[in-house]
Design a protein around this motif. Structure first.
Motif, mmCIF file in Angstrom:
data_model
loop_
_atom_site.group_PDB
_atom_site.id
_atom_site.type_symbol
_atom_site.label_atom_id
_atom_site.label_comp_id
_atom_site.label_asym_id
_atom_site.label_seq_id
_atom_site.Cartn_x
_atom_site.Cartn_y
_atom_site.Cartn_z
ATOM 1 N N GLU A 1 0.819 -1.219 0.000
ATOM 2 C CA GLU A 1 0.000 0.000 0.000
ATOM 3 C C GLU A 1 0.849 1.264 0.000
ATOM 4 O O GLU A 1 0.409 2.332 -0.427
ATOM 5 C CB GLU A 1 -0.949 -0.013 1.195
ATOM 6 C CG GLU A 1 -2.105 -0.988 0.947
ATOM 7 C CD GLU A 1 -2.901 -1.288 2.186
ATOM 8 O OE1 GLU A 1 -2.625 -0.681 3.240
ATOM 9 O OE2 GLU A 1 -3.777 -2.171 2.107
ATOM 10 N N ARG A 2 2.060 1.130 0.471
ATOM 11 C CA ARG A 2 2.943 2.309 0.494
ATOM 12 C C ARG A 2 3.266 2.770 -0.930
ATOM 13 O O ARG A 2 3.177 3.953 -1.254
ATOM 14 C CB ARG A 2 4.238 1.949 1.247
ATOM 15 C CG ARG A 2 5.150 3.135 1.575
ATOM 16 C CD ARG A 2 6.494 2.660 2.063
ATOM 17 N NE ARG A 2 7.203 1.899 1.050
ATOM 18 C CZ ARG A 2 7.918 2.448 0.061
ATOM 19 N NH1 ARG A 2 8.019 3.745 -0.020
ATOM 20 N NH2 ARG A 2 8.527 1.703 -0.829
ATOM 21 N N SER A 3 3.600 1.805 -1.775
ATOM 22 C CA SER A 3 3.975 2.183 -3.146
ATOM 23 C C SER A 3 2.856 1.957 -4.161
ATOM 24 O O SER A 3 3.042 2.237 -5.349
ATOM 25 C CB SER A 3 5.209 1.396 -3.575
ATOM 26 O OG SER A 3 4.964 0.002 -3.442
ATOM 27 N N ASP B 1 5.031 0.061 7.150
ATOM 28 C CA ASP B 1 3.937 0.180 6.173
ATOM 29 C C ASP B 1 4.355 -0.371 4.813
ATOM 30 O O ASP B 1 5.450 -0.059 4.334
ATOM 31 C CB ASP B 1 3.547 1.663 5.991
ATOM 32 C CG ASP B 1 2.717 2.138 7.165
ATOM 33 O OD1 ASP B 1 2.320 1.272 7.968
ATOM 34 O OD2 ASP B 1 2.503 3.362 7.275
ATOM 35 N N GLY B 2 3.506 -1.148 4.220
ATOM 36 C CA GLY B 2 3.798 -1.711 2.901
ATOM 37 C C GLY B 2 4.484 -3.053 2.965
ATOM 38 O O GLY B 2 4.497 -3.788 1.980
ATOM 39 N N ASP B 3 5.100 -3.368 4.126
ATOM 40 C CA ASP B 3 5.760 -4.666 4.260
ATOM 41 C C ASP B 3 4.712 -5.775 4.343
ATOM 42 O O ASP B 3 3.555 -5.527 4.687
ATOM 43 C CB ASP B 3 6.632 -4.719 5.531
ATOM 44 C CG ASP B 3 7.866 -3.826 5.377
ATOM 45 O OD1 ASP B 3 7.954 -3.136 4.335
ATOM 46 O OD2 ASP B 3 8.697 -3.818 6.293
ATOM 47 N N ALA B 4 5.151 -6.990 4.047
ATOM 48 C CA ALA B 4 4.220 -8.124 4.117
ATOM 49 C C ALA B 4 4.961 -9.369 4.565
ATOM 50 O O ALA B 4 6.156 -9.518 4.285
ATOM 51 C CB ALA B 4 3.572 -8.377 2.757
ATOM 52 N N ALA B 5 4.246 -10.213 5.300
ATOM 53 C CA ALA B 5 4.797 -11.521 5.682
ATOM 54 C C ALA B 5 4.237 -12.564 4.732
ATOM 55 O O ALA B 5 3.064 -12.518 4.370
ATOM 56 C CB ALA B 5 4.428 -11.846 7.117
ATOM 57 N N LEU B 6 5.107 -13.471 4.328
ATOM 58 C CA LEU B 6 4.670 -14.537 3.416
ATOM 59 C C LEU B 6 5.102 -15.871 4.000
ATOM 60 O O LEU B 6 6.224 -15.981 4.511
ATOM 61 C CB LEU B 6 5.333 -14.370 2.035
ATOM 62 C CG LEU B 6 5.094 -13.048 1.321
ATOM 63 C CD1 LEU B 6 6.089 -12.867 0.181
ATOM 64 C CD2 LEU B 6 3.677 -13.023 0.770
ATOM 65 N N HIS C 1 9.907 -12.053 4.880
ATOM 66 C CA HIS C 1 9.538 -10.655 5.122
ATOM 67 C C HIS C 1 9.778 -9.889 3.818
ATOM 68 O O HIS C 1 10.911 -9.827 3.337
ATOM 69 C CB HIS C 1 10.417 -10.124 6.267
ATOM 70 C CG HIS C 1 10.164 -8.684 6.587
ATOM 71 N ND1 HIS C 1 10.657 -8.078 7.723
ATOM 72 C CD2 HIS C 1 9.457 -7.712 5.942
ATOM 73 C CE1 HIS C 1 10.297 -6.799 7.745
ATOM 74 N NE2 HIS C 1 9.564 -6.569 6.660
ATOM 75 N N PHE C 2 8.697 -9.357 3.267
ATOM 76 C CA PHE C 2 8.859 -8.511 2.078
ATOM 77 C C PHE C 2 8.979 -7.075 2.536
ATOM 78 O O PHE C 2 8.109 -6.566 3.239
ATOM 79 C CB PHE C 2 7.653 -8.660 1.143
ATOM 80 C CG PHE C 2 7.646 -7.645 0.040
ATOM 81 C CD1 PHE C 2 8.455 -7.809 -1.075
ATOM 82 C CD2 PHE C 2 6.860 -6.500 0.139
ATOM 83 C CE1 PHE C 2 8.460 -6.856 -2.081
ATOM 84 C CE2 PHE C 2 6.874 -5.540 -0.863
ATOM 85 C CZ PHE C 2 7.682 -5.719 -1.981
#
Lengths: 302, 591
Positions: free
Chosen positions: B309-311, B357-362, B370-371
């Motif tokens: 969502e950040r980018s 913000d914008g990071d994601a766990a997969l 960690h993205f």
């Protein structure tokens, strides 16, 4: 071609507790037009379905063109034409397409036979089957069946629902086609005037049993129609020899009897008849009387 | 060939109209969402629609031939019955090619060439899968039109197989192919002049699904009896369940479950632990995954995409290259590929401590990544080897992760401080099979955690382990104290639990084998209790009864016809006997 085109031996077919065919033994010789008559439920359609391998018999055997009916090969089927009363054809197809398809399927396709029959009708190659009138459809179906060059052609009430003109056209196209002469035709119908006109052989079925197998003339000769004037009541049916049917019209008694000679007049006089005259019987009345003999009545069913 | 062309000319126009409608629908939906990234429920909806179309087409096409006169006109021609069947079925299948896979392939082509959306090989294979589903249902529809009404609907059994099969990707295509072959075999068994009885050898094609349908019908009847039982008010699931049983524990709160596990313990720490449970707010660890994503699976367990969502970028995982591909949410323009190549297909999985913000766990099987939105890089944070991670949740100061084999406790701080792999502080092997686990409750202690595992998820069924609870303390140093193991009583008798077994052990085994045919690793594996002797005894009595009744039913037949049925009745019991009865009940024997 074998000595008989159709042969059944003690053929029975049971549906639940009712026998549609009961110990039917029948042999039909090749050539000619054989009429198959019988009341509704006599087992005619069941017989055809067994002959074509679409039903298995409960007992007995059935052979068509020398082959057991349960083992008909595609080659055997090419030799047997079948036309039913609904003239079931693919409704969405055009006349030309259907003709081309059948021509491709049947190795002995006879275009002349097709043209000969279809010439009796105003059928256009571009017409779809669903656009044909009932009579045209019947004629088209017959043309397709005869063009297959069948050795055996089964027609199951083909004129059912046709008007007088269409009926006549159908019968003429059948009778005057050269293809008909080369095959054996089994013609099933309730229309006795048609049978009278075209049949060389008459087979009468009743309740799944073979009741008579002879030429139409011979059959008519067996049935006699007596008109007599009897005051009060006539003799009891159970006491009348060869009794088939009786009617009382305008005070006169009409008796239809089987296999009775001039001596029957004596029987009538002995039972109070003032006079007794024997009249010729049409096939229609003869078959009607013959089939009426065992017709179920409320009294009988009780 | 002429018959094939004739049949094609009958349906071609309608097929073209339906194909256009399908294509229009797919184009419309593709404008709204990425159809390649929908979850299993959406794929099932599409599959059900294709099956419906196929089934209706087959039924409508052959219903016109099923009456005696049209059937006679169709079959009575110088062609073998199977050649006629192939011509008609071939035309139907070709119509389905036009209606079902062609619009899917055209849509995929559009997505592949004109958009930045990910279109993998598996998406192209979806067209084949959709056709196979439609073709299976088509054959079942044909069979329904041609077969006697008493067993016309048995094709549903084959469609149920498709729904229940656990195979994925190419394996599922093979299963579909098997089902298609079987359903075509069913049609071939009846496609003959005399349809009263199936072809001699092909009778198996009808007898097996018919026996299975009878078996399912009996199980449905048992379920109906259970509904009446519930309505009557004496069912164990009504109101207050029987004390000491697994239903009571499953309906209880986390706190009560933990107290129940400790109540009968003679461990010296048990009373103190019970007091701590009363003072704490227990955490219940649930599973966030029902199935593990598999390589090249045709449908997603859940969408394999997440939004940065950040980018304003959406990242989508591609099975073909194992990487994340990004495109701008605003205009759909491609923004490139994340270089990291995953070893297992990843799924978005909540958040890890320290994420911005914008990071994601997969999560990809036993690995958590960690993205990082800022760098666009993927870092491995947790590695549980070949275990499958199914849940992760904060408990007090710690992070608890549950895999299909163990529970792990992590410190939260390393997640915040670094981007390195974080090693677990402690590991507690699950004291049972994950498939049996119904609840996992825990509280934080001063020097560790108290965990209460309840195993009773399938205790009402033959597949489940005998219900029990375990209470264990996992110390901070990684040591484990077993506090108690409590066996719970069954709430249902063996007659109920093993109804699927004693009714027909043969069909039960067949059902389970068919379900997992060519399937990959599953989270559903359990440790079933040994089948009680009483169940086997009852099954044998019923099997013997089936054999005796078969002997009686076929006493007039010769051995060649009789013995296969007798053997089949012995193997599959009463359902096979009923199948025999229904198949043999022709027009002669019908009253």
């Amino acid at each position: 071609m074998s000595e008989v085109v159709i042969e059944t031996r003690h053929l029975s077919k049971r549906f639940g507790s009712k026998f549609a065919l009961d110990q039917l033994s029948l042999a039909i010789a090749p050539g000619r037009i054989h009429a198959l008559v019988g009341a509704n439920g006599a087992g005619k359609s069941t017989l055809f379905r067994i002959l074509l391998g679409f039903l298995s018999p409960t007992a007995g055997s059935a052979r068509v063109l020398g082959r057991d009916c349960s083992a008909l090969t595609p080659q055997d089927r090419a030799l047997v034409g079948y036309v039913n009363e609904e003239h079931t054809l693919p409704e969405w197809m055009r006349v030309s397409e259907l003709k081309a398809m059948r021509q491709h399927e049947y190795p002995s396709w006879n275009s002349r036979a097709f043209d000969e029959v279809i010439g009796h009708y105003q059928v256009l190659p571009g017409q779809r089957v669903r656009e044909l009138s009932r009579g045209e459809r019947a004629g088209f179906n017959l043309a397709l069946a005869l063009a297959q060059s069948p050795q055996l052609l089964i027609l199951d009430e083909p004129t059912l629902g046709l008007d007088v003109v269409a009926k006549r056209a159908f019968l003429e196209s059948l009778m005057y086609s050269n293809a008909t002469e080369r095959c054996t035709v089994i013609y099933c119908s309730h229309q006795m005037e048609e049978i009278e006109r075209i049949a060389d052989d008459l087979i009468v079925l009743e309740r799944g049993r073979l009741m008579s197998h002879s030429s139409p003339d011979d059959f008519c000769a067996r049935v006699s129609h007596w008109i007599c004037d009897i005051p009060f009541m006539g003799p009891e049916p159970a006491t009348i020899p060869g009794f088939l049917m009786r009617q009382k019209l305008d005070g006169l008694h009409h008796y239809f009897v089987l296999d009775q000679g001039p001596a029957f007049a004596e029987f009538l006089r002995a039972n109070g008849a003032r006079n007794a005259n024997c009249m010729p019987v049409s096939l229609d009345r003869a078959v009607n009387a013959f089939l009426a003999k065992n017709h179920a009545t409320p009294t009988q069913s009780r | 060939m002429t018959l094939f062309r004739a049949e094609w000319s009958r349906m071609g126009t309608y097929a073209l109209l339906l194909a256009l409608a399908h294509l229009g629908g797919l184009i419309f939906l593709s404008r709204m969402v990425d159809l390649g990234q929908q979850n299993l429920a959406v794929h099932w909806s599409f599959g059900a629609t294709y099956a419906l179309v196929g089934g209706l087409l087959g039924f409508a096409q052959f219903a016109t031939y099923a009456r005696p006169n049209p059937w006679l006109s169709l079959i009575h021609r110088p062609r073998s019955e199977l050649a006629i069947a192939m011509a008609l079925l071939g035309a139907g299948w070709l119509v389905l090619v036009l209606i079902v896979p062609l619009p899917i392939a055209l849509t995929a082509l559009w997505q592949e060439t004109l958009t930045a959306r990910v279109v993998d090989t598996r998406h192209w294979l979806l067209a084949l899968a959709a056709w196979q589903i439609a073709a299976c249902a088509y054959c079942c529809g044909v069979f329904a039109a041609l077969a006697p009404r008493r067993f016309a609907a048995i094709g549903i059994v084959l469609l149920f197989w498709l729904i229940n099969a656990r195979a994925t990707g190419g394996s599922m295509l093979v299963v579909q192919c098997l089902v298609l072959t079987w359903s075509a075999w069913m049609v071939a068994a009846l496609f003959k002049a005399n349809r009263e009885r199936p072809r001699k050898l092909a009778v198996v094609a009808i007898a097996m699904p018919l026996a299975m349908a009878t078996y399912f019908a009996a199980l449905v009847a048992f379920a109906a009896v259970e509904l009446i039982w519930i309505a009557w008010g004496t069912h164990p699931n009504n109101g207050g369940p029987p004390p000491g049983g697994h239903n009571e524990v499953e309906k209880a709160t986390s706190q009560d479950r933990m107290l129940a596990a400790l109540a009968s313990s003679e461990h010296p720490d048990a009373p103190l632990l019970a007091e701590q449970v009363k003072l704490s707010a227990p955490v219940s660890i649930g599973s966030s995954l029902s199935r593990l994503p598999q390589w090249f699976e045709l449908a997603n367990v859940s969408p394999m995409e997440f939004d940065d969502e950040r980018s304003g970028v959406r990242y989508v995982f591609s099975h073909d290259d194992g990487r994340l591909h990004g495109y701008r949410i605003r205009d759909g323009a491609a923004v490139g590929t994340v270089p990291h190549q995953f070893q297992h297909p990843p799924l978005p999985f909540g958040r890890l401590p320290g994420m911005r913000d914008g990071d994601a766990a997969l999560v990809a099987r036993g690995r958590v990544y960690h993205f990082e939105s800022e760098s666009g890089q993927v870092s491995l944070r947790v590695d549980l080897g070949d275990e499958a991670l199914v849940s992760m949740a904060p408990v007090g100061e710690a992070y608890v992760a549950l895999s299909d084999r163990a529970l792990y406790v992590f410190d939260a701080r390393p997640f915040i401080a670094t981007l390195d792999v974080v090693a677990p502080r402690a590991r507690l092997p699950l004291p049972g099979k994950y498939g049996d686990l119904s609840n996992l409750d825990l509280i934080e202690l001063v020097d560790g955690h108290l965990l209460v595992a309840t195993f009773g998820r399938l205790a009402h069924d033959a597949l489940g382990a005998p219900p029990y609870q375990t209470a264990q303390v996992l110390r901070s140093d990684g040591t484990v104290d077993d506090i108690h193991r409590r066996a719970m009583s069954y709430d249902f008798g063996w007659l109920y639990r093993y109804q699927a077994v004693w009714l027909s052990p043969g069909l039960y085994t067949l059902r389970e084998r068919a379900k997992y045919l060519f399937a990959g690793p599953s989270l559903e594996s359990t440790a079933p209790a040994p089948v009680p002797h009483a169940v086997w005894a009852l099954a044998m009595v019923l099997g013997l009864l089936a054999v005796l009744l078969t002997l009686w039913r076929l006493h007039a037949n010769n051995g060649l016809r009789r013995w296969p049925w007798i053997v089949a009745s012995g193997l599959f019991g009463l359902p096979m006997l009923i199948a025999l009865w229904l198949i043999e009940l022709d027009s002669e024997t019908r009253p």
